[in-house]
Design a protein around this motif. Structure first.
Motif, PDB file in Angstrom:
ATOM      1  N   ALA A 130       1.667  23.809  31.646  1.00 43.08           N
ATOM      2  CA  ALA A 130       2.428  23.025  32.937  1.00 43.08           C
ATOM      3  C   ALA A 130       3.553  22.983  33.037  1.00 43.08           C
ATOM      4  N   GLU A 152       0.546  16.909  35.359  1.00 43.48           N
ATOM      5  CA  GLU A 152      -0.886  17.473  35.858  1.00 43.48           C
ATOM      6  C   GLU A 152      -0.753  17.649  37.383  1.00 43.48           C
ATOM      7  N   LEU A 159       2.823  12.762  31.716  1.00 43.65           N
ATOM      8  CA  LEU A 159       1.661  13.505  31.685  1.00 43.65           C
ATOM      9  C   LEU A 159       0.956  13.565  32.678  1.00 43.65           C
ATOM     10  N   PRO A 160       0.401  12.464  33.432  1.00 46.35           N
ATOM     11  CA  PRO A 160      -0.196  12.506  34.643  1.00 46.35           C
ATOM     12  C   PRO A 160       0.540  13.293  35.800  1.00 46.35           C
ATOM     13  N   ARG A 211      -3.171  21.286  37.202  1.00 45.74           N
ATOM     14  CA  ARG A 211      -4.096  21.485  36.049  1.00 45.74           C
ATOM     15  C   ARG A 211      -3.925  20.294  35.043  1.00 45.74           C
ATOM     16  N   THR A 212      -5.056  20.105  34.360  1.00 48.19           N
ATOM     17  CA  THR A 212      -5.388  19.068  33.556  1.00 48.19           C
ATOM     18  C   THR A 212      -4.667  19.397  32.106  1.00 48.19           C
ATOM     19  N   ILE A 213      -4.263  18.462  31.395  1.00 46.72           N
ATOM     20  CA  ILE A 213      -3.622  18.654  30.099  1.00 46.72           C
ATOM     21  C   ILE A 213      -4.395  17.926  29.312  1.00 46.72           C
ATOM     22  N   HIS A 214      -4.976  18.741  28.284  1.00 46.72           N
ATOM     23  CA  HIS A 214      -5.695  18.275  27.210  1.00 46.72           C
ATOM     24  C   HIS A 214      -4.876  18.261  25.742  1.00 46.72           C
ATOM     25  N   ASP A 272      -1.616  23.267  26.679  1.00 53.65           N
ATOM     26  CA  ASP A 272      -1.838  22.882  28.218  1.00 53.65           C
ATOM     27  C   ASP A 272      -0.537  22.476  28.697  1.00 53.65           C
TER      28      ASP A 272
END
Ligand SMILES: Nc1ncnc2c1ncn2[C@@H]1O[C@H](COP(=O)(O)OP(=O)(O)OP(=O)(O)O)[C@@H](O)[C@H]1O
Ligand SMILES: Cc1ncc(CO)c(N)n1
Length: 269
Positions: free
Chosen positions: A161, A145, A141-142, A150-153, A157
């Motif tokens: 991504a 991103e 996940l990081p 872009r950030t993943i919440h 998302d």
């Protein structure tokens, strides 16, 4: 099973034995694939962290590729920790030269203990030069991103991504969910043919997850080397992880290692 097809790991070593190239070799051997290797760098590392890194010079990387390619029929290759832009470029140059049938890019950036295994310029070069050569890219996940910017919440998302990472040139994308917090670990797969789906398994409450990502990408290499298509190989690799993660080895004082060989009872490839 009489034949061991050849796989290749292009990665960094882990003196602690649980991650990096050591995880790759253990995984490939367990899944009856002969592991060849190009060492890009060495880490003095254990389950508690990375104590020191030393990279291998470009001429030696070229020489390792040439030695392997001259003597083996490599069916699939993976990249792991590449450390910096120069080493990403050295690997790109050799992948373009030798054209292995399938290339899995594990965009390793940060070890579980927090040490950086790819610097910022390296991330930029990986995006522009290595991803277009990737048949599959497997960010956590990081990493997703950083690649997608872009950030993943949430799951939407993750979908967005993956789309963006595919646009960078990677044909197929697997975003690994190990760093999430839900009771279910969900890995998202977006294939080149436009199909997409989630692979879920119960989250195992453990800190013995050193090298899980390396293990997944080298399991994909192994199953592809045995002739599976990418979709089958990704599914089998996921099931291999789901089987071994609940039964780690009680070793080390930090993020402990998996027991790669546990699968040997499942003699199905
Ligand atoms: N606690 C857990 N329980 C069940 N499955 C997990 C767990 N942690 C990771 N996995 C699985 O392991 C695989 C690797 O995921 P993860 O997100 O940990 O990769 P990673 O961060 O690249 O690992 P590493 O950096 O240690 O190599 C995925 O298929 C994920 O679903
Ligand atoms: C050398 C190396 N590669 C990859 C990882 C990620 O698991 C690690 N911890 N160390």
């Amino acid at each position: 099973m009489s034949q061991y097809p050849t796989g290749l790991t292009i990665a960094g070593t882990d003196s602690g034995g649980g991650a990096g190239m050591m995880a790759d070799i253990k995984t490939m051997q367990t899944l009856k694939t002969f592991a060849t290797s190009v060492i890009v760098g060495l880490t003095a590392q254990n389950t508690e962290g990375v104590q020191r890194i030393e990279t291998v010079d470009a001429a030696m990387i070229d020489a390792q590729f040439a030695s392997v390619a001259a003597d083996f029929d490599v069916r699939a290759a993976k990249t792991g920790a590449l450390f910096d832009a120069d080493h990403v470029q050295a690997v790109v140059r050799n992948l373009a030269r030798f054209h292995f049938p399938v290339v899995v890019v594990d965009p390793v950036m940060v070890a579980k203990g927090g040490s950086h295994l790819l610097d910022e310029a390296g991330i930029a070069t990986l995006k522009t030069d290595l991803l277009p050569l990737a048949d599959v890219v497997t960010p956590n996940l990081p990493e997703a991103e950083l690649l997608a910017g872009r950030t993943i919440h949430n799951r939407v998302d993750v979908l967005n991504a993956a789309k963006q990472i595919q646009q960078l040139g990677a044909a197929n994308v697997v975003i690994k969910g190990g760093h999430g917090t839900d009771a279910v670990v969900a890995d998202y797969v977006k294939l080149a043919d436009g199909t997409d789906y989630w692979m879920e398994s119960p989250r195992v409450n453990t800190n013995r997850t050193h090298g899980t990502g390396d293990t997944l990408s080298s399991a994909i290499v192994s199953y592809v080397a045995h002739g599976m298509n990418l979709k089958q190989a990704i599914r089998q690799a996921h099931d291999y992880l789901a089987t071994i993660i609940p039964h780690p080895l009680p070793l080390g004082h930090g993020h402990g290692p998996l027991n790669h060989g546990l699968w040997e009872e499942h003699d199905e490839i």
